[in-house]
Structures are given as C-alpha cells and as structure tokens.
Design a protein around this motif. Structure first.
Motif, short mmCIF file in Angstrom:
data_model
loop_
_atom_site.label_atom_id
_atom_site.label_comp_id
_atom_site.label_asym_id
_atom_site.label_seq_id
_atom_site.Cartn_x
_atom_site.Cartn_y
_atom_site.Cartn_z
N SER A 111 -9.99 95.33 61.06
CA SER A 111 -10.81 94.29 60.45
C SER A 111 -12.20 94.81 60.10
N ARG A 112 -12.68 95.79 60.84
CA ARG A 112 -14.01 96.33 60.58
C ARG A 112 -14.10 97.00 59.21
N SER A 113 -12.96 97.40 58.66
CA SER A 113 -12.96 98.06 57.36
C SER A 113 -13.33 97.09 56.24
N VAL A 114 -13.16 95.79 56.47
CA VAL A 114 -13.42 94.81 55.42
C VAL A 114 -14.90 94.77 55.06
N GLY A 115 -15.76 94.91 56.06
CA GLY A 115 -17.20 94.91 55.78
C GLY A 115 -17.60 96.03 54.84
N SER A 116 -17.02 97.21 55.05
CA SER A 116 -17.31 98.33 54.16
C SER A 116 -16.69 98.10 52.78
N VAL A 173 -24.75 89.39 59.92
CA VAL A 173 -23.88 88.25 60.22
C VAL A 173 -22.81 88.11 59.14
N ALA A 174 -23.19 88.32 57.89
CA ALA A 174 -22.21 88.26 56.80
C ALA A 174 -21.13 89.32 56.99
N ARG A 175 -21.54 90.51 57.39
CA ARG A 175 -20.57 91.58 57.63
C ARG A 175 -19.64 91.24 58.78
N ALA A 177 -17.16 88.57 57.69
CA ALA A 177 -16.06 89.11 56.90
C ALA A 177 -14.97 89.70 57.80
N CYS A 178 -15.39 90.40 58.85
CA CYS A 178 -14.42 90.98 59.78
C CYS A 178 -13.71 89.89 60.58
N LEU A 179 -14.45 88.86 60.99
CA LEU A 179 -13.86 87.76 61.74
C LEU A 179 -12.81 87.02 60.92
N LEU A 180 -13.11 86.76 59.66
CA LEU A 180 -12.16 86.04 58.81
C LEU A 180 -10.88 86.84 58.63
N SER A 220 -9.59 89.02 60.77
CA SER A 220 -8.86 88.97 62.03
C SER A 220 -8.15 87.62 62.19
N MET A 221 -8.82 86.53 61.84
CA MET A 221 -8.20 85.21 61.94
C MET A 221 -7.03 85.08 60.98
N TRP A 222 -7.19 85.64 59.79
CA TRP A 222 -6.13 85.56 58.78
C TRP A 222 -4.88 86.33 59.22
N VAL A 223 -5.08 87.55 59.70
CA VAL A 223 -3.94 88.39 60.10
C VAL A 223 -3.23 87.80 61.31
N ASN A 224 -3.99 87.35 62.29
CA ASN A 224 -3.41 86.87 63.54
C ASN A 224 -3.12 85.38 63.56
N ASP A 225 -3.58 84.65 62.51
CA ASP A 225 -3.38 83.21 62.42
C ASP A 225 -3.84 82.51 63.70
N THR A 226 -5.07 82.80 64.08
CA THR A 226 -5.61 82.30 65.33
C THR A 226 -6.49 81.08 65.12
N VAL A 227 -6.70 80.36 66.20
CA VAL A 227 -7.60 79.21 66.19
C VAL A 227 -9.02 79.72 66.47
N TYR A 228 -9.97 79.27 65.69
CA TYR A 228 -11.34 79.73 65.82
C TYR A 228 -11.99 79.14 67.05
#
Length: 354
Positions: free
Chosen positions: A248-253, A325-327, A330-333, A335-343
């Motif tokens: 997920s950290r790659s998304v920020g880059s 925070v924006a970066r 982006a990583c949080l979103l 991770s949530m998308w891939v794992n389909d988790t509750v925030y």
C-alpha cells in the motif's frame, strides 16, 4: 517488477505519435534498421499498417493519443510499451529532436532494456470513459470559480464589495449588490454561473449513480471522513486494479505524494514531492487531508498524526503535514480496498475522554 518477453517479438517498433501523422522505426534483434516511415494517426490507418505484420514489440511515448493507440495495437497482437515521458531525457533533451529521430530512440531503447522506459499501463476504455465524467465536472467547477472571481473583481474595481456566500448561491445572493452601471456586464455572467451550478449538480447525481451501480467498492473508501463520492470514485478509477501494488505504501509514490530524493556521498537534500501521477486525484486527496486537519475534522489517527507533525514546527509545517496526511490517506484507502476492511478511526490511539 514487470517482465517483458523478448522471445515473442523479434522486432521492435518505435512509434512517435503526432496529432495527424505518426512516425515509426522498425529494428531487428541486432539493432539493424528494417524500415522507417509514417502513418496517419487514425484508427483505420493504424489497423491497416500493423494488423497483419506479425507480433512485434511496439514502444510509444505517453500522450493524448497513447491510450487508444496502445489498446488498438494490443488488439492486433503486439506487445505494447508506453514509455514514461519523465524518463526519456534522451529524447526531449537531445540536440537533434524531430519525429524520425524520436522514433529511432524509442525503438533502440525498447530493444535493449524496456525497464529504462519506466513503462506505464493505461486504464481500460470503460474506466477512461467514466473518468472523463469526473474531469468534465472538474472543468466546469474551475470555470465557475473563475467567473465568480471575475464578478467580484469587477465590482471591487468599481468601489463595491459583494457579500460572502457559497458558490451555488452566488448569483441570487449578490445580484442586488451589483451597481446598476455594471448590470449589463455582470448579469450574463451571473446567469452562466447559475447554469454551471446546475450542470455540476447533474454531474454529482451521475457520479453517485456510477458509484452505487458500477463501483460498489467506493462504499468501503467512503467510510473515512473527508472522502466523499467524488474522491472515492476518482481513486478507484485511477488505480483500477489495486492488486498491481504489492504494498500500500507504493500508492503514495504512484500518485506523486512522496518527496524527491537527492543523495550523493555525504550530501542529502530534502526536496519537494514528485507530483507525478494523476493531478486531479492528488488534489482531491490534499483537499481531504485539509478537511481532516481542519476545524471540522473528526478525531482520528490521521488527524492526531498530522497535528503531531504540525507541533514539531519548522518551515511550512502545516503544508508539509497536509501532504503527509494525504500520502498516508492514499495508502490507507488502498489497504481498505484490498482487504475490504471496516474503517476504525482510532485503531492505533486511545479515544480522548469527554
């Protein structure tokens, strides 16, 4: 890292796409020139020229025409590499720059090592069409903001001042405050602003419909306060396939929210962010970060981490915190998308007692 086959395609084509004509250069496995020429930049001409010539590796530079050209060439059975323009200094900084030379450079670099091109992958046709809706809405919003500023500046230059209000309510709210002498100039602009507001609302309804019917995964992203339907849909359409990012950290880059690096020996410089990737999504994520750190932002891990960065001080502390925070958002979103988790807003923190 993507790997590219050299066995399937014995020849490499460099294709420099122009608005009317595209120049091509074909080299064999030894780098010898096979053919050079040009073809009209139309679907029919491209199909006639590249359909029945056997599979080849085609290298082209990212640009306005590259999405549909790459899809067309792939349908003809070719391996298509879309080169990142930022990595082609050999072309844009050369002493001799013309379409024929550019096509030769693309062919020879693509034959030797495709990784030097830092190839990108275009989104699908359906995602491109849906993303065009978001870009059209963004264009209307920008045009409306420019017209609002024009009206305010016109009245201010006359010695007046218009009341503060929201943009949708602007035409009705300020009409009575416009000097009579300026009404012939300002009335048509106010009418245009009102019409643009109606168009923007229609786009908003369409975006809600798209999110609910075709992209239900946006509901997972909208759990985060500050991420609305526009940001969530833009995020899904831009990334399209979340599993192509191993971390997920790659998304920020990928979205240009990471700082550039310059380190040589003992010298290390702190540079600005790269600003690569999609401009609109990056702007929406920064807007969401501003909301999270603003007066109406809810208490959450992101806000607490951003506030800590601001408290550390330094030059442009708040601006740096917003980008950070924006970066992380982006990583949080992702991770949530891939794992389909509750925030969980305070997953890593203890809630503050009332």
């Amino acid at each position: 890292m993507r790997e590219f086959s050299t066995e399937v395609t014995g020849r490499t084509v460099g294709l420099d796409i122009g608005d009317r004509y595209s120049h091509f250069c074909i080299v064999d496995t030894d780098g010898s020139l096979v053919e050079e020429g040009r073809v009209r930049t139309t679907e029919s001409a491209m199909q006639r020229h590249f359909r029945n010539v056997g599979p080849m590796r085609v290298v082209l530079e990212v640009g306005t025409h590259s999405p549909w050209v790459s899809r067309l060439l792939e349908s003809c059975g070719h391996q298509v590499l879309v080169a990142n323009a930022r990595k082609l200094r050999l072309i844009y900084a050369g002493d001799r720059k013309n379409d024929r030379v550019d096509a030769r450079c693309l062919a020879r670099v693509g034959r030797l090592d495709p990784q030097l091109l830092a190839p990108i992958r275009h989104r699908s046709g359906s995602a491109q069409a849906d993303l065009a809706v978001l870009r059209a809405r963004d264009a209307l919003v920008r045009a409306r903001a420019q017209l609002v500023n024009h009206v305010r500046g016109t009245v201010k230059a006359w010695g007046g001042r218009l009341p503060s209000c929201s943009t949708p309510a602007f035409p009705q709210r300020v009409h009575s405050s416009v000097p009579d002498a300026l009404l012939p100039a300002v009335d048509p602009v106010l009418a245009t602003i009102a019409e643009l507001s109606q168009r923007v609302r229609a786009y908003d309804r369409h975006i809600e419909h798209l999110s609910a019917t075709r992209y239900p995964e946006t509901a997972v992203l909208r759990q985060v306060n500050g991420v609305g339907p526009l940001t969530a849909l833009c995020y899904v359409l831009t990334l399209e396939e979340p599993n192509r990012f191993r971390k997920s950290r790659s998304v920020g880059s990928y979205l240009g929210l990471c700082p550039k690096q310059y380190a040589s020996g003992e010298l290390q410089r702190q540079l600005r962010i790269t600003k690569s990737g999609d401009v609109m999504l990056r702007r929406l994520l920064v807007t969401a970060a501003n909301y999270i750190l603003g007066p109406f932002g809810p208490d959450c891990d992101l806000r607490r981490w951003g506030d800590h960065l601001i408290e550390r001080g330094g030059k442009y502390a708040r601006q740096r915190a917003v980008v950070a925070v924006a970066r992380r958002l982006a990583c949080l979103l992702h991770s949530m998308w891939v794992n389909d988790t509750v925030y969980e807003p305070l997953r890593h923190s203890v809630p503050i007692a009332a």
